[in-house]
Design a protein around this motif. Structure first.
Motif, PDB file in Angstrom:
ATOM      1  N   GLU A  37    -117.409 -15.681 -45.700  1.00 17.35           N
ATOM      2  CA  GLU A  37    -116.829 -15.348 -47.091  1.00 17.35           C
ATOM      3  C   GLU A  37    -115.416 -15.704 -47.351  1.00 17.35           C
ATOM      4  O   GLU A  37    -114.805 -16.022 -48.586  1.00 17.35           O
ATOM      5  N   SER A  38    -114.521 -15.384 -46.205  1.00 20.04           N
ATOM      6  CA  SER A  38    -113.062 -15.655 -46.583  1.00 20.04           C
ATOM      7  C   SER A  38    -112.602 -16.327 -45.234  1.00 20.04           C
ATOM      8  O   SER A  38    -112.890 -15.917 -44.216  1.00 20.04           O
ATOM      9  N   TYR A  39    -111.771 -17.122 -45.551  1.00 14.94           N
ATOM     10  CA  TYR A  39    -111.169 -17.739 -44.057  1.00 14.94           C
ATOM     11  C   TYR A  39    -109.603 -17.159 -43.837  1.00 14.94           C
ATOM     12  O   TYR A  39    -108.839 -17.453 -42.994  1.00 14.94           O
ATOM     13  N   GLU A  40    -109.401 -16.034 -44.379  1.00 15.74           N
ATOM     14  CA  GLU A  40    -108.079 -15.096 -44.373  1.00 15.74           C
ATOM     15  C   GLU A  40    -107.892 -14.860 -42.878  1.00 15.74           C
ATOM     16  O   GLU A  40    -106.679 -14.691 -42.581  1.00 15.74           O
ATOM     17  N   LYS A  41    -108.864 -14.539 -42.130  1.00 15.64           N
ATOM     18  CA  LYS A  41    -108.597 -14.099 -40.680  1.00 15.64           C
ATOM     19  C   LYS A  41    -108.534 -15.358 -39.752  1.00 15.64           C
ATOM     20  O   LYS A  41    -108.192 -14.968 -38.698  1.00 15.64           O
TER      21      LYS A  41
END
Length: 162
Positions: free
Chosen positions: A111-115
């Motif tokens: 869902e998210s590449y933030e990590k």
């Protein structure tokens, strides 16, 4: 060009529930499709690099002898607090030395590449990922499936021997 391998494969190596499919994919599916059916040569930790070898130097040597780096993106890889040594070296080679192309295989819906570490996010912004979808399992062993065609597009050209 002095290279022995067409690609060095980086994948999460710690064992949790979902790792079963990833290991099956790395040790069975990828070699069957890319090596047996398409003629590429892969370097896979655990198959081509053995425990007991000087892991750090062997990983660096094998990456330098590889034309591509294939990184399997999974929740496990993303949520890992400390990226694996091979991932550090791979990203250094790709971004700082700019001598190896990276192929990112998104094995699970992320869902998210933030990590993700900034270097991986940079590569994703530059070139995107190749997404594995559950329906690919039906055509898992077909080199002509959309997924494998996309992977082969990013692999080095195979020279025809006459």
């Amino acid at each position: 060009d002095g290279k022995i391998y067409d690609a060095y494969v980086i994948y999460p190596k710690t064992h949790i529930n979902e790792a079963g499919f990833v290991e099956h994919f790395v040790y069975q599916v990828m070699p069957d499709i890319l090596e047996n059916k398409c003629g590429y040569k892969l370097c896979i930790y655990g198959r081509d690099i053995y425990p007991g070898e000087d892991t750090a130097s062997v990983i660096e040597q094998r990456m330098q002898k590889s034309r591509r780096l294939i990184i399997l993106l999974t929740h496990q890889l993303i949520n890992c607090k400390e990226p694996a040594y091979d991932q550090h070296i791979a990203l250094y080679n790709a971004l700082i030395q700019n001598d190896t192309k990276v192929i990112l295989l998104e094995m699970e819906k992320i869902e998210s590449y933030e990590k993700l570490q900034e270097s991986l996010r940079f590569i994703i912004r530059q070139q995107g990922t190749i997404k594995w979808k559950k329906q690919h399992t039906v055509h898992l062993q077909s080199p002509n499936s959309k997924f494998w065609k996309h992977v082969r597009y990013h692999m080095p050209l195979k020279l025809k021997s006459s």
